[in-house]
Design a protein around this motif. Structure first.
Motif, PDB file in Angstrom:
ATOM      1  N   PRO A 140     -62.145  19.935  45.927  1.00 35.28           N
ATOM      2  CA  PRO A 140     -61.946  21.078  45.022  1.00 35.28           C
ATOM      3  C   PRO A 140     -63.048  22.108  45.200  1.00 35.28           C
ATOM      4  O   PRO A 140     -64.110  21.833  45.782  1.00 35.28           O
ATOM      5  N   ALA A 141     -62.810  23.299  44.685  1.00 33.84           N
ATOM      6  CA  ALA A 141     -63.833  24.341  44.691  1.00 33.84           C
ATOM      7  C   ALA A 141     -64.879  24.039  43.624  1.00 33.84           C
ATOM      8  O   ALA A 141     -64.620  23.305  42.668  1.00 33.84           O
ATOM      9  N   GLN A 142     -66.053  24.588  43.780  1.00 29.39           N
ATOM     10  CA  GLN A 142     -67.075  24.478  42.751  1.00 29.39           C
ATOM     11  C   GLN A 142     -66.603  25.228  41.494  1.00 29.39           C
ATOM     12  O   GLN A 142     -65.818  26.175  41.588  1.00 29.39           O
ATOM     13  N   PRO A 143     -67.046  24.820  40.314  1.00 29.31           N
ATOM     14  CA  PRO A 143     -66.560  25.445  39.069  1.00 29.31           C
ATOM     15  C   PRO A 143     -66.592  26.971  39.080  1.00 29.31           C
ATOM     16  O   PRO A 143     -65.658  27.616  38.586  1.00 29.31           O
ATOM     17  N   ALA A 144     -67.634  27.540  39.645  1.00 27.40           N
ATOM     18  CA  ALA A 144     -67.740  29.009  39.647  1.00 27.40           C
ATOM     19  C   ALA A 144     -66.789  29.660  40.647  1.00 27.40           C
ATOM     20  O   ALA A 144     -66.597  30.884  40.616  1.00 27.40           O
ATOM     21  N   ASN A 145     -66.193  28.841  41.527  1.00 28.45           N
ATOM     22  CA  ASN A 145     -65.328  29.384  42.573  1.00 28.45           C
ATOM     23  C   ASN A 145     -63.850  29.099  42.352  1.00 28.45           C
ATOM     24  O   ASN A 145     -63.028  29.336  43.243  1.00 28.45           O
ATOM     25  N   ILE A 146     -63.504  28.547  41.187  1.00 33.87           N
ATOM     26  CA  ILE A 146     -62.097  28.304  40.888  1.00 33.87           C
ATOM     27  C   ILE A 146     -61.351  29.640  40.882  1.00 33.87           C
ATOM     28  O   ILE A 146     -61.872  30.661  40.429  1.00 33.87           O
ATOM     29  N   GLY A 147     -60.122  29.629  41.415  1.00 37.65           N
ATOM     30  CA  GLY A 147     -59.360  30.869  41.524  1.00 37.65           C
ATOM     31  C   GLY A 147     -58.775  31.335  40.203  1.00 37.65           C
ATOM     32  O   GLY A 147     -58.771  30.612  39.204  1.00 37.65           O
ATOM     33  N   ARG A 148     -58.273  32.555  40.226  1.00 42.63           N
ATOM     34  CA  ARG A 148     -57.628  33.150  39.056  1.00 42.63           C
ATOM     35  C   ARG A 148     -56.136  33.346  39.352  1.00 42.63           C
ATOM     36  O   ARG A 148     -55.725  33.373  40.517  1.00 42.63           O
ATOM     37  N   ALA A 149     -55.331  33.517  38.314  1.00 46.71           N
ATOM     38  CA  ALA A 149     -53.900  33.777  38.477  1.00 46.71           C
ATOM     39  C   ALA A 149     -53.485  34.923  37.567  1.00 46.71           C
ATOM     40  O   ALA A 149     -53.963  35.036  36.437  1.00 46.71           O
ATOM     41  N   LYS A 150     -52.607  35.787  38.070  1.00 45.56           N
ATOM     42  CA  LYS A 150     -52.081  36.863  37.238  1.00 45.56           C
ATOM     43  C   LYS A 150     -50.677  37.232  37.715  1.00 45.56           C
ATOM     44  O   LYS A 150     -50.312  37.005  38.881  1.00 45.56           O
ATOM     45  N   ARG A 151     -49.893  37.787  36.809  1.00 47.31           N
ATOM     46  CA  ARG A 151     -48.533  38.188  37.133  1.00 47.31           C
ATOM     47  C   ARG A 151     -48.518  39.627  37.655  1.00 47.31           C
ATOM     48  O   ARG A 151     -49.257  40.479  37.171  1.00 47.31           O
ATOM     49  N   ILE A 152     -47.662  39.856  38.648  1.00 46.83           N
ATOM     50  CA  ILE A 152     -47.474  41.185  39.220  1.00 46.83           C
ATOM     51  C   ILE A 152     -46.142  41.720  38.708  1.00 46.83           C
ATOM     52  O   ILE A 152     -45.077  41.200  39.047  1.00 46.83           O
ATOM     53  N   ASP A 153     -46.186  42.744  37.889  1.00 47.51           N
ATOM     54  CA  ASP A 153     -44.978  43.225  37.216  1.00 47.51           C
ATOM     55  C   ASP A 153     -44.084  44.089  38.099  1.00 47.51           C
ATOM     56  O   ASP A 153     -42.889  44.220  37.823  1.00 47.51           O
TER      57      ASP A 153
END
Length: 447
Positions: A140-153
Motif C-alpha cells: 500500500p501507499a504511505q498514509p500521506a500518499n493515499i489517493g483521492r477520488a472525485k466525480r467528473i460531472d
C-alpha cells in the motif's frame, strides 16, 4: 503464465461470484494501481466509467478503494460508453482507464476492462503483470500518499462534443427521423443528446435503466425491437447499441437489419474511393461473412482476418498500420477517430453517408449478398469440456469433410460466457442446417 482472471476482453463473470466480487475488484484496483504508479508521486490518475448494471456501484466502489490505497487519484465518470473511457483516458492525461461493463450480457454479469494511457486496451503483457501482482501481497501507499477520488460531472458532454468533431464541419441531420435504442445502458443519456444536437428528430427507446434491464429485449442483441419501432414511426433509420455502446446494428427504413459486415463494407468502399482506406485493407474476424470478403476482393480491396474479439482486431490494425476494422456483431473500429469499437461514431459516419449521397438507408445497408450462414450457441456447465469429447470431435471432422470446398466451419468457446459457438457457411442451406444441427446434437448428448 496461465491467465486465470483476464479473458478476451478484460475480467468478466457473474456479479458477486468469483472473479466479479468486491474483494477481487479491490485487489485488481490495487494491483493495477501498483503496476501503473511507477514513480511513487501523487500525480497519477485513473478514470473509471461504467454502464447501468446494479452491480456497477459495488465494483466501482471496490476498485476505487484498491486504486486509492496504492496512491492513484480516481476520476469517476459515471455511466458513459466504453469508447468514451478510451477517449477520456487519453484526453485527461490519465495513466489508466477502467470501464465497468459486461457489454451485451444480461444484468447479472459484469466486467472490468482496462485502457492504457494511450487510450487503447491493455496489452497481454500488462494484463499478465496485473494478474501476477494480485497473487501476492500488494504494497500500500504511505498514509500521506493515499489517493483521492472525485466525480467528473461533464464526462458525457466531453464525449458528445468530441463525437461531433468526427463529422465534416457543418454536417447536420436536419429532417432525419431516427429511432435510437440505447439498450438501457451506458449511452442512455449521451447518445440521444448527440443526435438531437446535430438536428435529428430522435425517437429514443431503451433509455430507462433500472439496474436490471440492461440489454433486456432491446439493444443490438435484440434488434427486432428497434425494427418494429422504425416501421411504427416511419423513421429513416434505426440505431441499436449494446449495453456499453461499443457496438451498433442498423435498421433501414423498411425494417431490415444491417449487421457489422454490411456497415464495414459500406465504409471500406467509401473510404477506398476517397483514398482514406490505408493499403486497401479491412481487418475483420473469422466470423465475418464470406460475402464480405468476396465484395472487398471485387473492389480490389483485401480482408485481414483475426480471432474473435475487437481487441484482436485493434491489435492487428495497429500492427499493420490500418485504420478500419470490426466485427459482424457490430464493433466498428475506426482508429482515425477512436481507440476501440464505437457504436455512436460508427452510426454518425453512416448518417453522414446518407446526407452526402441523399440516399435512403436501404440503399446503403446492402452492399453485398451474404453467403448463407448459421450460428448456434450451446451453454455448458463449469468444468465441462465439450470439445474434447470423442463423439463431438467425430461430428466436427465429419462436418468438415462434408463442407470441403463448399463452405467453412468455425467452432470456438466464447471468451465472455460459458458457451460453445458453432458457425458454418455454405451455399447449400440444407447441408448448412445438417452440419450445424448435427454438431449441436452431439454436444447436447454429452453435455
Amino acid at each position: 503464465m496461465t491467465r486465470k482472471l483476464f479473458g478476451t476482453d478484460g475480467v468478466r463473470g457473474t456479479a458477486n461470484t468469483y472473479p466479479m466480487t468486491a474483494e477481487m475488484a479491490l485487489k485488481l484496483g490495487a494491483a493495477a494501481g501498483r503496476h501503473f504508479r511507477r514513480d511513487g508521486s501523487n500525480g497519477h490518475r485513473v478514470v473509471i466509467g461504467k454502464d447501468t448494471r446494479l452491480s456497477g456501484y459495488m465494483i466501482e466502489t471496490a476498485l476505487t478503494a484498491g486504486l486509492t490505497s496504492t496512491g492513484m487519484n480516481v476520476l469517476l465518470l459515471g455511466p458513459v460508453p466504453t469508447p468514451a473511457v478510451g477517449y477520456l483516458t487519453r484526453s485527461m492525461r490519465a495513466d489508466l482507464g477502467i470501464m465497468i461493463s459486461a457489454s451485451h450480457n444480461a444484468h447479472q454479469d459484469n466486467g472490468i476492462k482496462f485502457f492504457g494511457p494511450d487510450g487503447f486496451k491493455l496489452s497481454d503483457a500488462d494484463e499478465e503483470a496485473i494478474e501476477k501482482i494480485t497473487e501476492g501481497e500488494i504494497a500500500p501507499a504511505q498514509p500521506a500518499n493515499i489517493g483521492r477520488a472525485k466525480r467528473i460531472d461533464d464526462a458525457g458532454g466531453r464525449y458528445v462534443e468530441y463525437a461531433k468533431t468526427t463529422l465534416i464541419r457543418g454536417t447536420q441531420l436536419n429532417g432525419l427521423r431516427i429511432v435510437l435504442d440505447c439498450a438501457n445502458g451506458a449511452a442512455h443519456r449521451v447518445a440521444p443528446q448527440l443526435l438531437w444536437e446535430l438536428g435529428a428528430d430522435v425517437i429514443p427507446i431503451g433509455t430507462s435503466p433500472n439496474g436490471l434491464n440492461i440489454n433486456l429485449d432491446c439493444g443490438s442483441t435484440h434488434p427486432r425491437t428497434c425494427a418494429a419501432k422504425v416501421l411504427e414511426t416511419g423513421a429513416d433509420l434505426g440505431i441499436t447499441l449494446d449495453g456499453d455502446a461499443d457496438r451498433v446494428i442498423l435498421i433501414d427504413e423498411r425494417g431490415q437489419i444491417a449487421d457489422g459486415d454490411q456497415i464495414m463494407a459500406l465504409f471500406a468502399r467509401r473510404w477506398a474511393e476517397a483514398d482514406r482506406l490505408r493499403d486497401g485493407v479491412l481487418v475483420a474476424t473469422v466470423m465475418s461473412n464470406l460475402g464480405l470478403e468476396n465484395f472487398l476482393q471485387g473492389h480490389g480491396l483485401r480482408m485481414e482476418r483475426t480471432a474473435v474479439g475487437d481487441r484482436h482486431v485493434v491489435e492487428r490494425m495497429r500492427q499493420g498500420g490500418w485504420n478500419l476494422g470490426g466485427e459482424q456483431s457490430g464493433h466498428i473500429v475506426m482508429t482515425d477517430y477512436a481507440t476501440t469499437g464505437d457504436g455512436m461514431i460508427a452510426a454518425l459516419q453512416f448518417l453522414a453517408a446518407m446526407v452526402e449521397t441523399d440516399r435512403p438507408a436501404s440503399m446503403l445497408t446492402r452492399s453485398f449478398e451474404p453467403v448463407p450462414q448459421m450460428l448456434k450457441n450451446l451453454r455448458y456447465a463449469p468444468g465441462v469440456d465439450l470439445l474434447s469429447k470423442v463423439e463431438v470431435q467425430t461430428a466436427i471432422e465429419d462436418a468438415k469433410s462434408r463442407l470441403n470446398g463448399r463452405g467453412r466451419l468455425l467452432i470456438r468457446k466464447s471468451g465472455t460466457e460459458p458457451l460453445v459457438r458453432v458457425m458454418a457457411e455454405c451455399d447449400d442451406e440444407s447441408l448448412l442446417n445438417d452440419v450445424v444441427n448435427g454438431i449441436i446434437a452431439e454436444m447436447e448428448a454429452v453435455a
